[in-house]
Design a protein around this motif. Structure first.
Motif, short mmCIF file in Angstrom:
data_model
loop_
_atom_site.label_atom_id
_atom_site.label_comp_id
_atom_site.label_asym_id
_atom_site.label_seq_id
_atom_site.Cartn_x
_atom_site.Cartn_y
_atom_site.Cartn_z
N LEU A 27 34.06 39.57 9.87
CA LEU A 27 33.54 38.24 10.21
C LEU A 27 32.30 37.90 9.38
CD1 LEU A 27 34.02 38.09 14.09
CD2 LEU A 27 35.42 37.02 12.31
N PRO A 55 31.42 32.71 12.53
CA PRO A 55 32.82 32.72 12.95
C PRO A 55 33.05 33.58 14.19
CG PRO A 55 32.62 33.09 10.60
CD PRO A 55 31.24 33.18 11.16
N GLU A 56 33.89 33.06 15.06
CA GLU A 56 34.32 33.77 16.25
C GLU A 56 35.81 34.07 16.14
OE1 GLU A 56 34.95 32.94 21.05
OE2 GLU A 56 34.02 31.43 19.77
N ARG A 57 36.17 35.32 16.33
CA ARG A 57 37.58 35.70 16.26
C ARG A 57 38.33 35.14 17.47
NH1 ARG A 57 40.80 39.87 18.35
NH2 ARG A 57 42.28 40.85 16.93
N VAL A 84 40.08 32.21 13.34
CA VAL A 84 38.67 32.10 13.71
C VAL A 84 38.30 30.65 14.01
CG1 VAL A 84 38.03 34.09 12.28
CG2 VAL A 84 37.74 31.77 11.38
#
Length: 202
Positions: free
Chosen positions: A14, A35-37, A57
């Motif tokens: 990330l 970014p967030e998975r 993401v």
């Protein structure tokens, strides 16, 4: 089967995506994303040499979901400098070169095979001191083709149009890859399907 390790990756995936994403022509989020998975799935490299993972993401809360396929290699891919996110140190495997998979022929080959031969995400197993432990993939995908169908061999990526969809022209076929998962792919029967169409042979 995708073989995974309980290991540290420095910098993390990330972190690399955060530095790379703002330079993409199809990206429309903040200049400094965090970014967030959202989810992920893997494909198998039949040769067992290249890791192939697709990560979904978000760059901001309530923002669009981006599809980012990555390949992980233990040596640089010749001629693919434009697709390199960076290198990372894997605590078990050593240095890994991490690429936007749109420029990697191994990704194009396994994606085409999944679409045309009705393939799915790879089973995942984690290597531990006690042996291999199965892990349920975070998401499921399936190609709309027919199991056992002939799939043209893909050995090179000839050109990539880095747009949404990203168009990958290989030495035997052309693929379209959705990047922003609120857009549309070219219509047709040859698709990779998750909760929506993710990629197509066009």
């Amino acid at each position: 089967m995708a073989l995974l390790y309980r290991a540290d990756l420095t910098p993390g995936k990330l972190d690399l995506i955060a530095g790379w994403l703002p330079g993409r022509p199809w990206y429309r989020g903040p200049a400094a994303p965090q970014p967030e998975r959202v989810s992920a799935f893997r494909f198998d490299d039949p040769a067992g040499e290249v890791g192939v993972e697709t990560i979904l993401v978000r760059a901001e809360p309530d923002g669009p979901v981006y599809q980012i396929p990555l390949t992980y290699r233990d040596t640089p891919l010749p001629g693919a400098e434009a697709w390199l996110l960076g290198t990372s140190e894997h605590s078990v495997l050593g240095t890994r070169w991490i690429y936007d998979a749109a420029g990697d022929p191994v990704y194009a080959a396994v994606l085409a095979a999944a679409i045309l031969a009705g393939g799915t995400e790879a089973a995942e197993e984690i290597s531990t001191d006690e042996g291999l432990v199965s892990r349920t993939p975070a998401m499921s995908v399936r190609g709309t083709g027919t199991p056992g169908a002939d799939v043209p061999a893909v050995t090179a990526v000839a050109a990539v149009k880095d747009a949404d969809p990203t168009v990958i022209t290989t030495d035997s076929l052309t693929l379209a890859l959705a990047r922003v998962l609120d857009g549309a792919l070219p219509a047709g029967p040859a698709l990779l399907w998750g909760e929506r169409a993710l990629a197509a042979v066009v």
